[in-house]
Enzyme design. Sequence first.
Site, PDB file in Angstrom:
ATOM      1  N   ARG A 167      51.763 -51.088  19.865  1.00  7.95           N
ATOM      2  CA  ARG A 167      51.307 -50.411  21.095  1.00  7.95           C
ATOM      3  C   ARG A 167      52.202 -50.757  22.278  1.00  7.95           C
ATOM      4  O   ARG A 167      51.729 -50.849  23.414  1.00  7.95           O
ATOM      5  CB  ARG A 167      49.859 -50.747  21.407  1.00  7.95           C
ATOM      6  CG  ARG A 167      48.901 -50.540  20.253  1.00  7.95           C
ATOM      7  CD  ARG A 167      49.057 -49.194  19.613  1.00  7.95           C
ATOM      8  NE  ARG A 167      48.190 -49.033  18.434  1.00  7.95           N
ATOM      9  CZ  ARG A 167      48.231 -47.957  17.663  1.00  7.95           C
ATOM     10  NH1 ARG A 167      49.078 -46.985  17.890  1.00  7.95           N
ATOM     11  NH2 ARG A 167      47.436 -47.866  16.626  1.00  7.95           N
ATOM     12  N   GLU A 293      39.707 -54.579  11.314  1.00  4.85           N
ATOM     13  CA  GLU A 293      40.805 -53.702  10.905  1.00  4.85           C
ATOM     14  C   GLU A 293      41.644 -54.319   9.788  1.00  4.85           C
ATOM     15  O   GLU A 293      42.867 -54.448   9.897  1.00  4.85           O
ATOM     16  CB  GLU A 293      41.664 -53.325  12.112  1.00  4.85           C
ATOM     17  CG  GLU A 293      40.867 -52.550  13.151  1.00  4.85           C
ATOM     18  CD  GLU A 293      41.685 -52.016  14.325  1.00  4.85           C
ATOM     19  OE1 GLU A 293      42.667 -52.674  14.696  1.00  4.85           O
ATOM     20  OE2 GLU A 293      41.324 -50.962  14.862  1.00  4.85           O
ATOM     21  N   LYS A 367      36.420 -56.775  24.375  1.00  7.54           N
ATOM     22  CA  LYS A 367      37.074 -55.642  25.042  1.00  7.54           C
ATOM     23  C   LYS A 367      36.148 -55.066  26.102  1.00  7.54           C
ATOM     24  O   LYS A 367      34.930 -55.061  25.940  1.00  7.54           O
ATOM     25  CB  LYS A 367      37.451 -54.556  24.028  1.00  7.54           C
ATOM     26  CG  LYS A 367      38.668 -54.917  23.183  1.00  7.54           C
ATOM     27  CD  LYS A 367      39.171 -53.736  22.346  1.00  7.54           C
ATOM     28  CE  LYS A 367      40.370 -54.183  21.499  1.00  7.54           C
ATOM     29  NZ  LYS A 367      40.934 -53.080  20.683  1.00  7.54           N
ATOM     30  N   ASP A 372      37.439 -48.626  22.443  1.00  3.92           N
ATOM     31  CA  ASP A 372      38.819 -49.094  22.384  1.00  3.92           C
ATOM     32  C   ASP A 372      39.668 -48.573  23.538  1.00  3.92           C
ATOM     33  O   ASP A 372      40.524 -47.725  23.322  1.00  3.92           O
ATOM     34  CB  ASP A 372      39.436 -48.660  21.045  1.00  3.92           C
ATOM     35  CG  ASP A 372      40.713 -49.420  20.723  1.00  3.92           C
ATOM     36  OD1 ASP A 372      40.982 -50.411  21.406  1.00  3.92           O
ATOM     37  OD2 ASP A 372      41.423 -49.003  19.792  1.00  3.92           O
ATOM     38  N   GLU A 400      47.598 -47.655  25.905  1.00  4.63           N
ATOM     39  CA  GLU A 400      47.683 -47.017  24.588  1.00  4.63           C
ATOM     40  C   GLU A 400      47.065 -45.619  24.580  1.00  4.63           C
ATOM     41  O   GLU A 400      47.638 -44.691  24.019  1.00  4.63           O
ATOM     42  CB  GLU A 400      46.966 -47.927  23.571  1.00  4.63           C
ATOM     43  CG  GLU A 400      46.854 -47.347  22.187  1.00  4.63           C
ATOM     44  CD  GLU A 400      46.127 -48.283  21.224  1.00  4.63           C
ATOM     45  OE1 GLU A 400      45.775 -49.419  21.630  1.00  4.63           O
ATOM     46  OE2 GLU A 400      45.914 -47.878  20.075  1.00  4.63           O
ATOM     47  N   GLU A 518      42.178 -38.595  33.557  1.00  5.01           N
ATOM     48  CA  GLU A 518      40.885 -38.295  32.933  1.00  5.01           C
ATOM     49  C   GLU A 518      40.606 -36.791  32.954  1.00  5.01           C
ATOM     50  O   GLU A 518      40.088 -36.239  31.986  1.00  5.01           O
ATOM     51  CB  GLU A 518      39.767 -39.056  33.666  1.00  5.01           C
ATOM     52  CG  GLU A 518      38.401 -38.852  33.036  1.00  5.01           C
ATOM     53  CD  GLU A 518      37.310 -39.702  33.691  1.00  5.01           C
ATOM     54  OE1 GLU A 518      37.495 -40.125  34.853  1.00  5.01           O
ATOM     55  OE2 GLU A 518      36.278 -39.934  33.033  1.00  5.01           O
ATOM     56  N   TRP A 548      37.480 -43.896  11.217  1.00  2.00           N
ATOM     57  CA  TRP A 548      37.510 -44.860  12.306  1.00  2.00           C
ATOM     58  C   TRP A 548      36.273 -44.858  13.206  1.00  2.00           C
ATOM     59  O   TRP A 548      36.214 -45.598  14.195  1.00  2.00           O
ATOM     60  CB  TRP A 548      38.759 -44.644  13.161  1.00  2.00           C
ATOM     61  CG  TRP A 548      40.030 -44.814  12.389  1.00  2.00           C
ATOM     62  CD1 TRP A 548      40.758 -43.825  11.795  1.00  2.00           C
ATOM     63  CD2 TRP A 548      40.702 -46.044  12.096  1.00  2.00           C
ATOM     64  NE1 TRP A 548      41.855 -44.367  11.153  1.00  2.00           N
ATOM     65  CE2 TRP A 548      41.846 -45.726  11.323  1.00  2.00           C
ATOM     66  CE3 TRP A 548      40.449 -47.390  12.415  1.00  2.00           C
ATOM     67  CZ2 TRP A 548      42.731 -46.701  10.861  1.00  2.00           C
ATOM     68  CZ3 TRP A 548      41.344 -48.351  11.962  1.00  2.00           C
ATOM     69  CH2 TRP A 548      42.460 -48.006  11.188  1.00  2.00           C
TER      70      TRP A 548
END
Length: 686
Positions: A167, A293, A367, A372, A400, A518, A548
């Site tokens: 990333r 992951e 996080k 994510d 990312e 956004e 995912w």
Amino acid sequence: STIGYEAWLRYPQLTDVLRIEAVSRWSGCMIVTEASEVIATAAAELKRGLERMLGVTLAARSSCDSGSGCIAIGTFSGGNESIARVFGDSGAQLDTGAEGFAIRTDAESGIIAIGAEQPAGVLYGVFHLLRLIATGASIDELDIVERPVNTIRMINQWDNIDGSVERGYAGQSIFYENNTIKSDLTRVEDYARLLASSGLNAIAINNVNVHHHETYFITERFLPDIARIAGIFRRYAIKLFLSVNYASPIETGELTTADPLDADVKAWWKAKADELYKVIPDFGGFLVKADSENRPGPFTYGRDHADGSNMLAEALLPHGGLVIWRCFVYNCKQDWRDRKTDRARAAYDHFKPLDGRFMDNVILQIKNGPMDFQVREPVSPLFGALPATNCMMEFQIAQEYTGQARHLCYLVPQWKEVLDFDTYAKGEGSYVKQVVDGSMFGYKHSGFAAVSNIGDNANWTGHPLTQANLYGYGRLAWNPELSAAAIAEEWTRLTFGSDEHVVSTVVSLLMGSWSIYESYTAPLGVGWMVSPNHHYGPDVDGYEYSKWGTYHFSDCKGMGVDRTLATGTGYAGQYREPNASIYGTLESCPDELLLFFHHVPYTHVLHSGKTVIQHIYDTHFEGVEQAEQMLRSWNELEGRIDTETFKLAGDRFAEQAEHAKEWRDRINTYYLRKSGISDALDRTIY
Ligand code: GCW
């Protein structure tokens, strides 16, 4: 050119005569008496910064007879008479703590003194004074006491030994190449300067996905080189951490298990810790991504995250080391047909039941959101839910999912919203920032971590303006009360100087950028819609039928994820009241998160008065116009900033404006086709 490389540490020569005079009055010499490494760094920084801004030579003396117009730096008890003269006995009472500092202009003795309890504070004080001078503040009557709000202010590098950066969008690693640690670490040293000057004090230098070669970082194969890197950061008061592979004992071929309750495994890690601290006595500790992951972890042995992290913590405890254990744990092999599993729930479901079981030198790194690093997510409900477990924040500077190094997206406003979120953990006014600074629950260790956005590009971050995210992160970790606009202005003045037209243009570009990004990407909090794997650019269904756990459930009637308690996955119920009800109820859910929490028809009317479908069309058309406007505003700065930066950023703004159209058209077309509802304003949708 060195312009982008020096970033906010350029210290361009002051041009205003009165200003030069005002600063020169205090720059007769530098009084420094202590020999510690970090104070030597502070002295070198002060010398370099002032010499550049004033164009004079700054002599270092151990005392000053003329007694006037000098800057003294040192610790309160370090024997620097000028420091003692200015602060007297009060130094120790200033409550500057282990890393804070005091700066005082003492008219009587003619000295500006930068004093601190520890050398690190002196270094931060020097950077603070330089910042004041470079941004045009008066230094004639300073009386400042500052201490960092957060004790851990950390950067995570996702760098791999082959030189790639997971990333990373600004080139290759500055640490590694060809499966070795670089022999020339000049850039690492310059990076340390950038980090320390923004207030950061810790770094994990390798990717949390620890692959085969990196597993050997904690062995004699790499330790001498790792120690070199630690030595560089040490001079800037930055502690070095390593990401470790949970299955290290197996991966290195030394044991056949990594079971945290196995005696051999425990002994292996203890010996490892002893070995590490012999080489790096002030080693920070381990950062761990486990059972996440496809990375190994304690689940393999039927153990949980407390068992796993405590075993490592026990090994590090005698040396004062920490285990930073990530909470980014979820099922990444989900079946999209399975409507019960909700990735957003995962971290809370895994870690909440373990509250109180972690050792004192373990910190959970959470996080900011439950998914994510999307452009918009609610705040992770784990903040405030773990009163008996040290917690820290994880942000991602790397962008990312927010345009990488190609779109401008100044993230400080987003981070501020997260930090100012009220968890209600102890009633109204229980903000996330108080959870992570440790004050709410009296955590022993806590703070901030963030994934870096730098690489070996000449200007570190690729996009010249996204340096502001790195700088802003450090400043916010130091003091979460600083406003996003104030940080933006500070960064802009340090980077581009004091042309007011430049300052106001760049600040407004930065401040508008998150909302613009956004508008033309995933709407109303639903997230994703990016191209799989590399995560750049639109692909509405790219993750729709994937494993995912990332879905928007759009059909011909509506879209969004039902996460209510009543009819959905129940995620909304992980918050305390009133948040649980606010999010869980259609009427009270804020527009910007509507589709994160609810599945609604396209004709649902938002608080804004628009239908969901019209909101999608409008924001995507507006977002493109705003992206084009950003390019025009930037172009007006021609001739006011250096040509190289002007061109580099100009190219990125042009690319962003073009790429925003791709986003607009993909999303608008997709929803026109799905819904069959045309745009009220009849604009072109393909
Ligand atoms: O954001 C996701 C990234 C992965 C990353 C993972 C994590 C380091 O797509 O590349 O892996 O999160 O945070 O562990």
